[in-house]
Design a protein around this motif. Structure first.
Motif, PDB file in Angstrom:
ATOM      1  N   ASP A 105       6.607  12.905  -3.274  1.00 16.53           N
ATOM      2  CA  ASP A 105       5.416  12.197  -2.818  1.00 16.53           C
ATOM      3  C   ASP A 105       5.530  10.684  -2.801  1.00 16.53           C
ATOM      4  O   ASP A 105       4.569   9.992  -2.496  1.00 16.53           O
ATOM      5  N   SER A 106       6.703  10.135  -3.083  1.00 21.18           N
ATOM      6  CA  SER A 106       6.829   8.675  -3.131  1.00 21.18           C
ATOM      7  C   SER A 106       6.585   8.039  -1.759  1.00 21.18           C
ATOM      8  O   SER A 106       5.973   6.973  -1.670  1.00 21.18           O
ATOM      9  N   ASN A 107       7.032   8.688  -0.681  1.00 21.00           N
ATOM     10  CA  ASN A 107       6.789   8.121   0.648  1.00 21.00           C
ATOM     11  C   ASN A 107       5.309   8.164   1.014  1.00 21.00           C
ATOM     12  O   ASN A 107       4.817   7.268   1.703  1.00 21.00           O
ATOM     13  N   LEU A 108       4.599   9.176   0.558  1.00 22.76           N
ATOM     14  CA  LEU A 108       3.158   9.208   0.813  1.00 22.76           C
ATOM     15  C   LEU A 108       2.471   8.068   0.078  1.00 22.76           C
ATOM     16  O   LEU A 108       1.591   7.410   0.635  1.00 22.76           O
ATOM     17  N   ARG A 109       2.872   7.794  -1.138  1.00 24.95           N
ATOM     18  CA  ARG A 109       2.303   6.650  -1.861  1.00 24.95           C
ATOM     19  C   ARG A 109       2.586   5.361  -1.100  1.00 24.95           C
ATOM     20  O   ARG A 109       1.714   4.490  -0.997  1.00 24.95           O
ATOM     21  N   ARG A 110       3.774   5.229  -0.543  1.00 27.58           N
ATOM     22  CA  ARG A 110       4.125   4.050   0.268  1.00 27.58           C
ATOM     23  C   ARG A 110       3.220   3.923   1.485  1.00 27.58           C
ATOM     24  O   ARG A 110       2.703   2.850   1.778  1.00 27.58           O
ATOM     25  N   VAL A 111       3.027   5.034   2.189  1.00 29.39           N
ATOM     26  CA  VAL A 111       2.177   5.026   3.386  1.00 29.39           C
ATOM     27  C   VAL A 111       0.771   4.593   3.019  1.00 29.39           C
ATOM     28  O   VAL A 111       0.182   3.723   3.674  1.00 29.39           O
TER      29      VAL A 111
ATOM     30  N   GLU B 109      -0.707  19.782  -4.539  1.00 33.84           N
ATOM     31  CA  GLU B 109      -1.982  19.595  -3.852  1.00 33.84           C
ATOM     32  C   GLU B 109      -2.974  18.740  -4.638  1.00 33.84           C
ATOM     33  O   GLU B 109      -3.583  17.827  -4.080  1.00 33.84           O
ATOM     34  N   GLU B 110      -3.134  19.026  -5.923  1.00 37.52           N
ATOM     35  CA  GLU B 110      -4.095  18.257  -6.723  1.00 37.52           C
ATOM     36  C   GLU B 110      -3.662  16.802  -6.851  1.00 37.52           C
ATOM     37  O   GLU B 110      -4.490  15.888  -6.779  1.00 37.52           O
ATOM     38  N   TYR B 111      -2.382  16.573  -7.032  1.00 42.21           N
ATOM     39  CA  TYR B 111      -1.877  15.204  -7.114  1.00 42.21           C
ATOM     40  C   TYR B 111      -2.114  14.467  -5.799  1.00 42.21           C
ATOM     41  O   TYR B 111      -2.559  13.316  -5.798  1.00 42.21           O
ATOM     42  N   LEU B 112      -1.829  15.104  -4.676  1.00 47.65           N
ATOM     43  CA  LEU B 112      -2.034  14.482  -3.371  1.00 47.65           C
ATOM     44  C   LEU B 112      -3.491  14.088  -3.181  1.00 47.65           C
ATOM     45  O   LEU B 112      -3.789  13.006  -2.680  1.00 47.65           O
TER      46      LEU B 112
ATOM     47  N   ASN C 151      -7.548   9.478  -2.537  1.00 52.75           N
ATOM     48  CA  ASN C 151      -8.836   8.846  -2.800  1.00 52.75           C
ATOM     49  C   ASN C 151      -9.791   8.948  -1.603  1.00 52.75           C
ATOM     50  O   ASN C 151     -10.515   8.008  -1.293  1.00 52.75           O
ATOM     51  N   CYS C 152      -9.721  10.095  -0.907  1.00 52.23           N
ATOM     52  CA  CYS C 152     -10.584  10.370   0.239  1.00 52.23           C
ATOM     53  C   CYS C 152     -10.583  11.887   0.438  1.00 52.23           C
ATOM     54  O   CYS C 152      -9.792  12.589  -0.202  1.00 52.23           O
ATOM     55  N   PRO C 153     -11.437  12.419   1.300  1.00 55.34           N
ATOM     56  CA  PRO C 153     -11.359  13.856   1.573  1.00 55.34           C
ATOM     57  C   PRO C 153      -9.973  14.220   2.122  1.00 55.34           C
ATOM     58  O   PRO C 153      -9.403  13.488   2.934  1.00 55.34           O
ATOM     59  N   VAL C 154      -9.429  15.329   1.632  1.00 53.92           N
ATOM     60  CA  VAL C 154      -8.115  15.803   2.069  1.00 53.92           C
ATOM     61  C   VAL C 154      -8.266  17.229   2.573  1.00 53.92           C
ATOM     62  O   VAL C 154      -8.800  18.087   1.876  1.00 53.92           O
ATOM     63  N   TYR C 155      -7.803  17.461   3.798  1.00 54.15           N
ATOM     64  CA  TYR C 155      -7.837  18.792   4.399  1.00 54.15           C
ATOM     65  C   TYR C 155      -6.417  19.325   4.416  1.00 54.15           C
ATOM     66  O   TYR C 155      -5.541  18.744   5.047  1.00 54.15           O
ATOM     67  N   MET C 156      -6.200  20.418   3.676  1.00 52.81           N
ATOM     68  CA  MET C 156      -4.852  20.963   3.523  1.00 52.81           C
ATOM     69  C   MET C 156      -4.783  22.399   4.015  1.00 52.81           C
ATOM     70  O   MET C 156      -5.773  23.125   3.969  1.00 52.81           O
ATOM     71  N   VAL C 157      -3.595  22.770   4.470  1.00 51.42           N
ATOM     72  CA  VAL C 157      -3.292  24.160   4.806  1.00 51.42           C
ATOM     73  C   VAL C 157      -2.020  24.551   4.069  1.00 51.42           C
ATOM     74  O   VAL C 157      -1.250  23.702   3.615  1.00 51.42           O
ATOM     75  N   SER C 158      -1.799  25.834   3.987  1.00 51.28           N
ATOM     76  CA  SER C 158      -0.640  26.378   3.307  1.00 51.28           C
ATOM     77  C   SER C 158       0.552  26.450   4.251  1.00 51.28           C
ATOM     78  O   SER C 158       0.417  26.863   5.403  1.00 51.28           O
TER      79      SER C 158
END
Length: 163
Positions: A13-19, A39-42, A47-54
């Motif tokens: 997840d480091s690149n997501l933190r960068r983005v 998922e919970e970490y993401l 810090n906003c609504p997150v819509y996830m799929v499997s």
């Protein structure tokens, strides 16, 4: 509305933190599968609504394989894509999105970024992978969607520079 669209982070997840630090706060984030139990970490770092799929590597998730969300007044079909054979084409995915009256179909799985706006009624996109890109140059990628109710949304593909 600014929507960050990502996929295939595979627990790295480091690149997501960068983005997130580069683009500022999105109004929401879409993760199109293969987060691999983060998922919970993401959700906590977005810090906003997150819509996830499997995705096909999300063995112990509670998220669905597909979902429909309203993103800035646009009906979007979200899926990882492996159940729609996206590795060989987007026809089945497009048919499912149209059958559900969606104007956007978002998928992951291939790790290759893709935006097709050739059909005026359906935009199909894949943000690629932030962790294991497979396209030429192999640069991590994501998509920003800007949506204003009553207007057609815009999509921009972005790449992270390698560290």
């Amino acid at each position: 509305m600014k929507v960050l669209v990502v996929s295939d982070t595979h627990g790295y997840d480091s690149n997501l933190r960068r983005v997130l630090s580069e683009i500022g706060q999105p109004d929401c984030m879409v993760h199109l599968g293969d987060s691999e139990s983060t998922e919970e970490y993401l959700q906590s770092i977005a810090n906003c609504p997150v819509y996830m799929v499997s995705g096909n590597c999300d063995y112990f998730t509670r998220y669905p394989i597909a979902r429909i969300e309203d993103l800035g007044g646009c009906r979007a079909f979200l899926t990882h894509g492996h159940y729609y054979y996206v590795s060989v084409g987007v026809r089945d995915l497009a048919e499912e999105a149209r059958a559900n009256n969606c104007s956007i179909a978002m998928f992951g799985h291939t790790h290759r970024p893709f935006i097709d706006e050739s059909d005026p009624d359906l935009t199909i996109l894949n943000p690629g992978s932030l962790s294991f890109p497979r396209q030429e140059g192999r640069r991590p990628s994501y998509i920003l969607m800007e949506a204003v109710p009553g207007h057609k949304p815009s999509f921009s593909l972005h790449y992270l520079e390698k560290n």
